[in-house]
Design a protein around this motif. Structure first.
Motif, PDB file in Angstrom:
ATOM      1  N   ASP A   1       6.434   1.590 -34.947  1.00 17.11           N
ATOM      2  CA  ASP A   1       6.544   0.321 -34.045  1.00 17.11           C
ATOM      3  C   ASP A   1       7.347   0.929 -32.807  1.00 17.11           C
ATOM      4  O   ASP A   1       8.477   0.570 -32.684  1.00 17.11           O
ATOM      5  CB  ASP A   1       6.990  -0.915 -34.810  1.00 17.11           C
ATOM      6  N   GLN A   2       6.641   1.228 -31.757  1.00 14.63           N
ATOM      7  CA  GLN A   2       7.228   1.411 -30.510  1.00 14.63           C
ATOM      8  C   GLN A   2       8.170   0.557 -30.128  1.00 14.63           C
ATOM      9  O   GLN A   2       9.344   0.551 -29.800  1.00 14.63           O
ATOM     10  CB  GLN A   2       6.421   1.956 -29.517  1.00 14.63           C
ATOM     11  N   GLN A   3       7.590  -0.903 -29.961  1.00 16.00           N
ATOM     12  CA  GLN A   3       8.248  -2.011 -29.458  1.00 16.00           C
ATOM     13  C   GLN A   3       9.522  -2.333 -30.157  1.00 16.00           C
ATOM     14  O   GLN A   3      10.871  -2.715 -29.775  1.00 16.00           O
ATOM     15  CB  GLN A   3       7.453  -3.268 -29.349  1.00 16.00           C
ATOM     16  N   SER A   4       9.410  -2.004 -31.559  1.00 15.99           N
ATOM     17  CA  SER A   4      10.677  -2.564 -32.553  1.00 15.99           C
ATOM     18  C   SER A   4      11.665  -1.509 -32.160  1.00 15.99           C
ATOM     19  O   SER A   4      12.744  -1.839 -32.076  1.00 15.99           O
ATOM     20  CB  SER A   4      10.312  -2.412 -33.922  1.00 15.99           C
ATOM     21  N   PHE A   5      11.457  -0.198 -31.786  1.00 15.38           N
ATOM     22  CA  PHE A   5      12.314   0.758 -31.630  1.00 15.38           C
ATOM     23  C   PHE A   5      13.090   0.512 -30.162  1.00 15.38           C
ATOM     24  O   PHE A   5      14.032   0.534 -30.054  1.00 15.38           O
ATOM     25  CB  PHE A   5      11.796   2.293 -31.694  1.00 15.38           C
TER      26      PHE A   5
ATOM     27  N   SER B   1       8.119  -2.996 -14.840  1.00 16.63           N
ATOM     28  CA  SER B   1       8.390  -4.173 -15.482  1.00 16.63           C
ATOM     29  C   SER B   1       9.240  -3.934 -16.593  1.00 16.63           C
ATOM     30  O   SER B   1       9.456  -2.702 -16.973  1.00 16.63           O
ATOM     31  CB  SER B   1       6.999  -4.536 -16.175  1.00 16.63           C
ATOM     32  N   VAL B   2       9.914  -4.641 -17.185  1.00 15.60           N
ATOM     33  CA  VAL B   2      10.701  -4.714 -18.229  1.00 15.60           C
ATOM     34  C   VAL B   2      10.078  -4.859 -19.725  1.00 15.60           C
ATOM     35  O   VAL B   2       9.319  -5.857 -19.817  1.00 15.60           O
ATOM     36  CB  VAL B   2      11.854  -5.953 -18.230  1.00 15.60           C
ATOM     37  N   VAL B   3      10.213  -3.938 -20.314  1.00 16.26           N
ATOM     38  CA  VAL B   3       9.482  -3.631 -21.841  1.00 16.26           C
ATOM     39  C   VAL B   3      10.279  -4.062 -22.782  1.00 16.26           C
ATOM     40  O   VAL B   3       9.993  -4.336 -23.956  1.00 16.26           O
ATOM     41  CB  VAL B   3       9.119  -2.468 -21.897  1.00 16.26           C
ATOM     42  N   SER B   4      11.694  -4.333 -22.532  1.00 22.01           N
ATOM     43  CA  SER B   4      12.519  -4.720 -23.575  1.00 22.01           C
ATOM     44  C   SER B   4      14.215  -4.943 -22.844  1.00 22.01           C
ATOM     45  O   SER B   4      14.391  -4.582 -21.994  1.00 22.01           O
ATOM     46  CB  SER B   4      12.813  -3.262 -24.797  1.00 22.01           C
ATOM     47  N   SER B   5      14.763  -5.999 -23.528  1.00 14.70           N
ATOM     48  CA  SER B   5      16.049  -6.498 -22.933  1.00 14.70           C
ATOM     49  C   SER B   5      16.730  -6.979 -24.178  1.00 14.70           C
ATOM     50  O   SER B   5      16.743  -7.465 -25.282  1.00 14.70           O
ATOM     51  CB  SER B   5      15.697  -7.525 -21.910  1.00 14.70           C
ATOM     52  N   SER B   6      18.136  -6.914 -23.824  1.00 14.25           N
ATOM     53  CA  SER B   6      19.157  -7.602 -24.730  1.00 14.25           C
ATOM     54  C   SER B   6      20.275  -8.262 -23.818  1.00 14.25           C
ATOM     55  O   SER B   6      20.560  -7.733 -22.790  1.00 14.25           O
ATOM     56  CB  SER B   6      19.646  -6.372 -25.504  1.00 14.25           C
TER      57      SER B   6
ATOM     58  N   MET C   1      25.138   6.743 -22.945  1.00 10.80           N
ATOM     59  CA  MET C   1      23.875   6.279 -22.639  1.00 10.80           C
ATOM     60  C   MET C   1      22.817   7.477 -22.539  1.00 10.80           C
ATOM     61  O   MET C   1      21.523   7.265 -22.934  1.00 10.80           O
ATOM     62  CB  MET C   1      23.979   5.648 -21.395  1.00 10.80           C
ATOM     63  N   GLU C   2      23.390   8.552 -21.841  1.00 13.11           N
ATOM     64  CA  GLU C   2      22.528   9.858 -21.974  1.00 13.11           C
ATOM     65  C   GLU C   2      22.133  10.434 -23.267  1.00 13.11           C
ATOM     66  O   GLU C   2      20.883  10.834 -23.570  1.00 13.11           O
ATOM     67  CB  GLU C   2      22.904  10.711 -20.983  1.00 13.11           C
ATOM     68  N   SER C   3      22.993  10.273 -24.184  1.00 10.94           N
ATOM     69  CA  SER C   3      22.546  10.707 -25.496  1.00 10.94           C
ATOM     70  C   SER C   3      21.563   9.864 -26.349  1.00 10.94           C
ATOM     71  O   SER C   3      20.722  10.454 -26.797  1.00 10.94           O
ATOM     72  CB  SER C   3      24.004  10.500 -26.465  1.00 10.94           C
ATOM     73  N   ILE C   4      21.799   8.228 -26.144  1.00 16.57           N
ATOM     74  CA  ILE C   4      20.474   7.725 -26.619  1.00 16.57           C
ATOM     75  C   ILE C   4      19.209   7.828 -25.974  1.00 16.57           C
ATOM     76  O   ILE C   4      18.251   7.583 -26.625  1.00 16.57           O
ATOM     77  CB  ILE C   4      21.017   6.104 -26.988  1.00 16.57           C
ATOM     78  N   ALA C   5      19.513   8.148 -24.689  1.00 13.70           N
ATOM     79  CA  ALA C   5      18.246   7.990 -24.036  1.00 13.70           C
ATOM     80  C   ALA C   5      17.365   9.216 -24.388  1.00 13.70           C
ATOM     81  O   ALA C   5      16.064   9.180 -24.213  1.00 13.70           O
ATOM     82  CB  ALA C   5      18.488   8.201 -22.488  1.00 13.70           C
ATOM     83  N   HIS C   6      17.795  10.291 -25.000  1.00 13.11           N
ATOM     84  CA  HIS C   6      17.228  11.666 -25.650  1.00 13.11           C
ATOM     85  C   HIS C   6      16.189  11.183 -26.664  1.00 13.11           C
ATOM     86  O   HIS C   6      15.337  11.909 -27.187  1.00 13.11           O
ATOM     87  CB  HIS C   6      17.990  12.612 -25.911  1.00 13.11           C
ATOM     88  N   LEU C   7      16.519  10.078 -27.291  1.00 15.60           N
ATOM     89  CA  LEU C   7      15.807   9.271 -28.367  1.00 15.60           C
ATOM     90  C   LEU C   7      14.483   9.160 -27.861  1.00 15.60           C
ATOM     91  O   LEU C   7      13.402   8.769 -28.799  1.00 15.60           O
ATOM     92  CB  LEU C   7      16.550   8.687 -29.203  1.00 15.60           C
ATOM     93  N   LEU C   8      14.199   8.853 -26.847  1.00 11.48           N
ATOM     94  CA  LEU C   8      13.098   7.947 -26.226  1.00 11.48           C
ATOM     95  C   LEU C   8      12.002   9.214 -26.134  1.00 11.48           C
ATOM     96  O   LEU C   8      12.322  10.166 -25.689  1.00 11.48           O
ATOM     97  CB  LEU C   8      13.232   7.463 -25.052  1.00 11.48           C
TER      98      LEU C   8
END
Length: 218
Positions: free
Chosen positions: A83-87, A117-122, A211-218
């Motif tokens: 589920d990409q949106q969940s991730f 467009s914003v696809v996810s937010s917190s 931030m750069e570290s978690i960006a690699h997970l996408l």
């Protein structure tokens, strides 16, 4: 009478000498007290500085441990879910919590890169981006990061001149942020991870690295 006068003068002279000596002793005692108090104050300040340094070091260690846990959890979640949106939702929330940000979002380019467009937010109100498209390029923080293909740290939007301080950001009182573009395997850049704070100079180098570290997970 002469003898009495001489005796009185001698007495006064001795009394004056004693008074001067007593005054000098009092001054010396006062100086000693002041110096002692100053030494105590300096010692306390040094001890307080050392205590604060130790507490800061513990905070850094706790923060690094927490961020490592976040990275591990996100990596496991990426492998377990289809589920990409969940991730994306979990990634945005993790970025906000781990950096202490007030807001986080993930944006994606639309219309051949002309807007986003914003696809996810917190942290944002649920309807904050309903029907809202962000300008690409220098029209926004995330647009500029995507255009330059590099992480963009903004210490204060109020003085920023590289890109436009977007109205949606201005309304929330946001002053600082980090935007990290996601570069795909084919070298395209269509997604950007974004965290924001309401205070200026809100982020540090450790936040950028995370931030750069978690960006690699996408």
């Amino acid at each position: 009478m002469l003898a009495a006068a001489l005796h009185r003068q001698e007495f006064l002279r001795e009394w004056q000498d004693g008074a001067v000596e007593g005054l000098a002793l009092g001054v010396l005692i006062l100086i000693a007290i002041v110096l002692a108090a100053r030494n105590i104050t300096v010692s306390y300040q040094r001890a307080e500085t050392l205590r604060q340094d130790a507490e800061n070091a513990r905070d850094v260690a706790r923060g690094q441990s927490f961020r490592q846990q976040v990275l591990s959890a996100l990596g496991e979640h990426a492998l377990e879910t289809d589920d990409q949106q969940s991730f994306l939702d979990r990634l945005a929330e993790s970025a906000r919590l781990a950096t202490g940000a007030d807001y986080a979002s993930i944006v994606r380019t639309e219309s051949a890169g002309q807007q986003m467009s914003v696809v996810s937010s917190s942290g944002w109100p649920e309807d904050a981006f309903a029907g809202v498209f962000l300008p690409a390029g220098r029209g926004s923080h995330t647009g500029y990061a995507i255009e330059t293909r590099s992480t963009i740290v903004c210490d204060d939007f109020a003085t920023e001149d590289r890109f436009v301080w977007h109205e949606a950001v201005r309304r929330q009182g946001i002053r600082s942020g980090i935007a990290v573009p996601i570069i795909s395997e084919n070298r395209d850049v269509t997604i950007c991870l974004h965290v924001l704070k309401i205070c200026p100079n809100g982020f540090h180098s450790d936040d950028v690295y995370f931030m750069e570290s978690i960006a690699h997970l996408l």
